[in-house]
Design an enzyme around this catalytic site. Structure first.
Site, mmCIF file in Angstrom:
data_model
loop_
_atom_site.group_PDB
_atom_site.id
_atom_site.type_symbol
_atom_site.label_atom_id
_atom_site.label_comp_id
_atom_site.label_asym_id
_atom_site.label_seq_id
_atom_site.Cartn_x
_atom_site.Cartn_y
_atom_site.Cartn_z
ATOM 1 N N TYR A 229 70.718 9.963 97.258
ATOM 2 C CA TYR A 229 70.181 8.642 96.904
ATOM 3 C C TYR A 229 70.353 8.427 95.404
ATOM 4 C CZ TYR A 229 66.754 4.940 96.230
ATOM 5 O OH TYR A 229 66.145 3.771 95.860
ATOM 6 N N THR B 173 68.705 7.967 92.778
ATOM 7 C CA THR B 173 67.937 8.657 91.730
ATOM 8 C C THR B 173 68.102 10.182 91.793
ATOM 9 O OG1 THR B 173 66.036 8.831 93.206
ATOM 10 C CG2 THR B 173 66.077 6.928 91.731
ATOM 11 N N LYS B 174 68.834 10.689 92.761
ATOM 12 C CA LYS B 174 68.856 12.138 92.990
ATOM 13 C C LYS B 174 69.806 12.857 92.020
ATOM 14 C CE LYS B 174 65.914 12.338 96.414
ATOM 15 N NZ LYS B 174 65.218 11.044 96.445
ATOM 16 N N ASN B 175 69.737 14.211 92.030
ATOM 17 C CA ASN B 175 70.485 15.004 91.049
ATOM 18 C C ASN B 175 71.992 14.853 91.195
ATOM 19 O OD1 ASN B 175 67.928 15.745 90.446
ATOM 20 N ND2 ASN B 175 68.102 17.872 91.096
#
Ligand SMILES: Cc1ncc(COP(=O)(O)O)c(C=O)c1O
Length: 390
Positions: free
Chosen positions: A188, A190-192
């Site tokens: 997603y 916002t993920k790393n």
């Protein structure tokens, strides 16, 4: 967009904005020029890169971690009448996936220091209907995997790890997502590792890998995505009623390059994390606990606990304060029993998981994206200090 003294007219700092560079842009443009937008060779490359990164034989790309969790639960043979134990300190997708598989989620409260499921409380919740443990490595901090794998073995339970925050997480030298039967990852925005929307399942179990591949694309026989390739037309057979959960090459085009940079991004987030720990040490709030020995924290979220009695400002007023100073903030998470749907359908009550409830009412996530400049980080610190009287 609020203008403010701290940000001096700079744009609003969007929480969790991904760092996308020329490699990602060029790869997406390449997909657009070749016209292969949907599931294709880049998805296969991304799967191979993820399998190599995790050191597992199988990685199946899907269009979200929610899909990854749903199919993992099905592939583990869990359904109607079964119970799956998980944490109240997670995104709703974790328990929704259990419900979508027809099973019942059962919550075990968190350890207030790690914010992860408290393994000491798990055994009391195991019944003859319990079929799996579904721990979440919250914020990228590893769960106590010795205790959890021990319980799974002792009670003959499947183990599915929610690794949405935990791409880089390790426990005693072993990578998150490789302890249990299945590991579920999110890409997603916002993920790393970000692909906009996207997910992946990792496993060493060939049978489960094959079932997930089939279920993720309508229940069509394996490699059905190759039917339009230059290898000649291939007929497919529908072998069960599956789902439309496949990842697109457009998403994988971003993911391939994001994954190649995962260490650089992790180091930058670790640097920001350390700066915050140092800058906030004297403020009247709880900061994240130090990393447990022999683990690697993925530093996905940086969360502080703002309690009105101590900080002189309520959590929600602090959220407003940060936003009005141009800083995007998050809440990870209001404990799941706070939501009316789970109260009404499962009878969950906030007081039954008191640690998660208290933390969910006080927690604030500050920006920690590798996209932040040093100046952005200092703006966050300055705004937080002003809000907390530091
Ligand atoms: C802990 C956790 N599990 C599952 C998910 C679901 O991931 P996705 O948005 O890729 O479906 C998220 C996403 O925010 C998450 O944070």
């Amino acid at each position: 967009m609020p203008m403010n003294s701290i940000r001096n007219g700079k744009p609003f700092l969007v929480f969790g904005a991904p760092l996308l560079e020329d490699e990602e842009v060029n790869e997406v443009v390449d997909s657009m020029r070749t016209g292969w937008l949907g599931t294709g060779p880049k998805v296969q490359r991304f799967e191979q890169a993820m399998a190599a990164y995790k050191g597992v034989p199988y990685a199946m790309a899907l269009n979200s971690c929610t899909a990854a969790l749903h199919l993992s639960i099905l592939a583990a043979g869990i359904g109607e009448g079964d119970e799956v134990i998980t944490t109240p300190m997670t995104f709703c997708a974790t328990v929704n996936a259990i419900l979508h598989a027809g099973a019942t989620p059962v919550l075990v409260d968190i350890d207030p220091s790690t914010l992860n499921i408290d393994p000491k409380l798990i055994e009391a919740k195991i019944t003859p209907r319990t079929k799996a443990l579904l721990p979440v490595h919250f914020a990228g901090r590893s769960c106590d995997m010795d205790a959890i794998t021990g319980l799974a073995r002792k009670h003959g339970l499947k183990l599915i790890e929610d690794c949405a925050h935990a791409i880089e997480t390790e426990y005693k030298g072993r990578k998150a997502g490789t302890f249990g039967d299945l590991g579920c990852f999110s890409f997603y925005v916002t993920k790393n590792v970000a692909t906009g929307e996207g997910g992946m399942v990792t496993t060493s179990n060939e049978e489960m890998a094959s079932r997930i591949k089939i279920l993720g694309l309508h229940g069509m026989s394996k490699d059905a995505w190759k039917r339009f390739s230059d290898e000649g037309f291939k007929h497919y057979q529908v072998v069960e009623a599956g789902f439309k959960y496949n990842m697109m090459d457009l998403q994988a085009a971003i993911g391939i390059h994001q994954l190649a940079k995962v260490e650089r991004f992790w180091k930058r987030r670790r640097e920001i994390w350390s700066r915050y720990q140092e800058a906030f040490a004297t403020l009247p709030v709880d900061l994240p606990s130090p990393e447990e020995p022999d683990t690697r924290h993925a530093h996905h979220l940086y969360t502080i606990q703002v309690e009105k009695d101590r900080a002189g400002i309520s959590r929600d007023a602090f959220l407003d304060h940060m936003t009005s100073h141009g800083i995007g903030v998050g809440v990870h998470y209001l404990a799941l029993p706070e939501h009316p749907f789970y109260q009404q359908t499962l009878g969950w009550r906030p007081e039954d998981t008191p640690h998660a409830t208290r933390i969910g009412r006080s927690t604030v996530s500050l920006p920690i994206s590798p996209k932040l400049s040093d100046e952005d980080v200092e703006d966050v610190i300055e705004a937080a200090r002003r809000g907390l009287g530091g």
